[in-house]
Design a protein around this motif. Structure first.
Motif, PDB file in Angstrom:
ATOM      1  N   THR A  47      11.117  12.687 -27.383  1.00 40.91           N
ATOM      2  CA  THR A  47      12.616  12.438 -26.617  1.00 40.91           C
ATOM      3  C   THR A  47      13.297  13.167 -27.777  1.00 40.91           C
ATOM      4  O   THR A  47      13.171  12.835 -28.973  1.00 40.91           O
ATOM      5  CB  THR A  47      12.314  11.048 -26.541  1.00 40.91           C
ATOM      6  N   LYS A  48      13.924  14.005 -26.540  1.00 38.21           N
ATOM      7  CA  LYS A  48      15.325  15.426 -27.431  1.00 38.21           C
ATOM      8  C   LYS A  48      16.613  14.318 -26.636  1.00 38.21           C
ATOM      9  O   LYS A  48      16.810  14.657 -25.629  1.00 38.21           O
ATOM     10  CB  LYS A  48      14.581  16.873 -27.595  1.00 38.21           C
ATOM     11  N   HIS A  49      17.364  15.001 -28.026  1.00 42.50           N
ATOM     12  CA  HIS A  49      18.968  14.147 -27.660  1.00 42.50           C
ATOM     13  C   HIS A  49      20.136  15.696 -27.717  1.00 42.50           C
ATOM     14  O   HIS A  49      20.036  15.871 -28.615  1.00 42.50           O
ATOM     15  CB  HIS A  49      19.409  12.747 -27.578  1.00 42.50           C
ATOM     16  N   ILE A  50      19.774  16.699 -26.425  1.00 38.76           N
ATOM     17  CA  ILE A  50      20.668  17.112 -27.690  1.00 38.76           C
ATOM     18  C   ILE A  50      22.280  17.360 -27.049  1.00 38.76           C
ATOM     19  O   ILE A  50      22.355  16.780 -25.432  1.00 38.76           O
ATOM     20  CB  ILE A  50      20.509  18.994 -26.378  1.00 38.76           C
ATOM     21  N   ILE A  51      22.994  17.675 -27.506  1.00 41.91           N
ATOM     22  CA  ILE A  51      24.833  17.359 -27.290  1.00 41.91           C
ATOM     23  C   ILE A  51      25.781  18.810 -27.046  1.00 41.91           C
ATOM     24  O   ILE A  51      25.750  19.392 -28.917  1.00 41.91           O
ATOM     25  CB  ILE A  51      25.368  16.603 -28.287  1.00 41.91           C
ATOM     26  N   SER A  52      26.158  18.769 -26.340  1.00 42.89           N
ATOM     27  CA  SER A  52      27.100  20.456 -26.808  1.00 42.89           C
ATOM     28  C   SER A  52      28.729  19.741 -26.552  1.00 42.89           C
ATOM     29  O   SER A  52      28.936  18.885 -25.486  1.00 42.89           O
ATOM     30  CB  SER A  52      27.124  20.985 -25.158  1.00 42.89           C
ATOM     31  N   GLU A  53      29.400  19.726 -27.248  1.00 44.26           N
ATOM     32  CA  GLU A  53      30.296  20.049 -27.456  1.00 44.26           C
ATOM     33  C   GLU A  53      31.791  19.767 -25.829  1.00 44.26           C
ATOM     34  O   GLU A  53      32.676  19.205 -25.931  1.00 44.26           O
ATOM     35  CB  GLU A  53      31.206  20.848 -28.959  1.00 44.26           C
ATOM     36  N   SER A  54      31.327  21.179 -25.282  1.00 42.04           N
ATOM     37  CA  SER A  54      31.737  21.270 -23.620  1.00 42.04           C
ATOM     38  C   SER A  54      31.318  21.143 -23.000  1.00 42.04           C
ATOM     39  O   SER A  54      29.936  21.350 -22.470  1.00 42.04           O
ATOM     40  CB  SER A  54      32.730  22.507 -24.258  1.00 42.04           C
ATOM     41  N   ASN A  55      32.029  20.968 -21.433  1.00 37.94           N
ATOM     42  CA  ASN A  55      31.071  21.015 -19.743  1.00 37.94           C
ATOM     43  C   ASN A  55      30.388  22.151 -20.058  1.00 37.94           C
ATOM     44  O   ASN A  55      31.785  23.532 -19.609  1.00 37.94           O
ATOM     45  CB  ASN A  55      31.854  20.248 -19.561  1.00 37.94           C
ATOM     46  N   ASN A  56      29.667  22.840 -19.588  1.00 38.54           N
ATOM     47  CA  ASN A  56      29.686  24.156 -20.002  1.00 38.54           C
ATOM     48  C   ASN A  56      28.789  24.007 -18.006  1.00 38.54           C
ATOM     49  O   ASN A  56      28.497  25.625 -17.751  1.00 38.54           O
ATOM     50  CB  ASN A  56      28.538  25.033 -20.510  1.00 38.54           C
ATOM     51  N   GLY A  57      29.081  23.224 -17.443  1.00 42.88           N
ATOM     52  CA  GLY A  57      28.740  23.295 -16.316  1.00 42.88           C
ATOM     53  C   GLY A  57      26.736  22.593 -16.260  1.00 42.88           C
ATOM     54  O   GLY A  57      25.888  22.646 -16.968  1.00 42.88           O
ATOM     55  N   ARG A  58      26.540  22.537 -15.120  1.00 37.76           N
ATOM     56  CA  ARG A  58      24.917  22.742 -14.562  1.00 37.76           C
ATOM     57  C   ARG A  58      24.382  23.552 -14.725  1.00 37.76           C
ATOM     58  O   ARG A  58      23.338  23.688 -16.087  1.00 37.76           O
ATOM     59  CB  ARG A  58      25.226  22.255 -13.200  1.00 37.76           C
ATOM     60  N   LEU A  59      24.674  24.676 -14.309  1.00 37.44           N
ATOM     61  CA  LEU A  59      23.066  25.606 -14.707  1.00 37.44           C
ATOM     62  C   LEU A  59      22.815  25.784 -16.040  1.00 37.44           C
ATOM     63  O   LEU A  59      21.965  26.691 -16.441  1.00 37.44           O
ATOM     64  CB  LEU A  59      23.997  27.261 -14.046  1.00 37.44           C
ATOM     65  N   LYS A  60      23.924  26.318 -16.946  1.00 39.59           N
ATOM     66  CA  LYS A  60      24.225  26.505 -18.121  1.00 39.59           C
ATOM     67  C   LYS A  60      23.229  25.217 -18.911  1.00 39.59           C
ATOM     68  O   LYS A  60      22.911  25.158 -19.227  1.00 39.59           O
ATOM     69  CB  LYS A  60      25.133  26.751 -19.086  1.00 39.59           C
ATOM     70  N   ALA A  61      23.468  24.198 -18.207  1.00 34.37           N
ATOM     71  CA  ALA A  61      22.401  22.688 -18.846  1.00 34.37           C
ATOM     72  C   ALA A  61      21.401  22.904 -18.877  1.00 34.37           C
ATOM     73  O   ALA A  61      20.336  22.715 -19.128  1.00 34.37           O
ATOM     74  CB  ALA A  61      23.061  21.722 -18.100  1.00 34.37           C
TER      75      ALA A  61
END
Length: 75
Positions: A47-61
């Motif tokens: 299991t991996k938990h990836i954290i983005s500092e900003s909301n980049n939208g569904r497509l980029k996620a």
């Protein structure tokens, strides 16, 4: 949103099925409380938990999750 209980249930089911798997979770600009709560999922195997500092939208996620995936199939 806390995803801990959902991930734990899915993780157990996958272990019980004895199949090769990975669970990738992506925080896309989430509230810091949820990020902290969800960090416990990293204690689970595969299991991996990836954290983005900003909301980049569904497509980029989704693209990020595809890039990080190591198995042949995505769900």
């Amino acid at each position: 949103m806390s995803i801990t209980n959902l991930v734990k249930k899915i993780h157990k089911q996958l272990l019980d099925c004895k199949i090769n798997f990975e669970i990738l979770c992506y925080e896309d600009g989430s509230n810091s409380k949820f990020i902290e709560d969800n960090k416990t999922i990293t204690l689970l195997s595969n299991t991996k938990h990836i954290i983005s500092e900003s909301n980049n939208g569904r497509l980029k996620a989704r693209k990020k999750l595809c890039y990080e995936a190591t198995n042949e199939w995505l769900l």
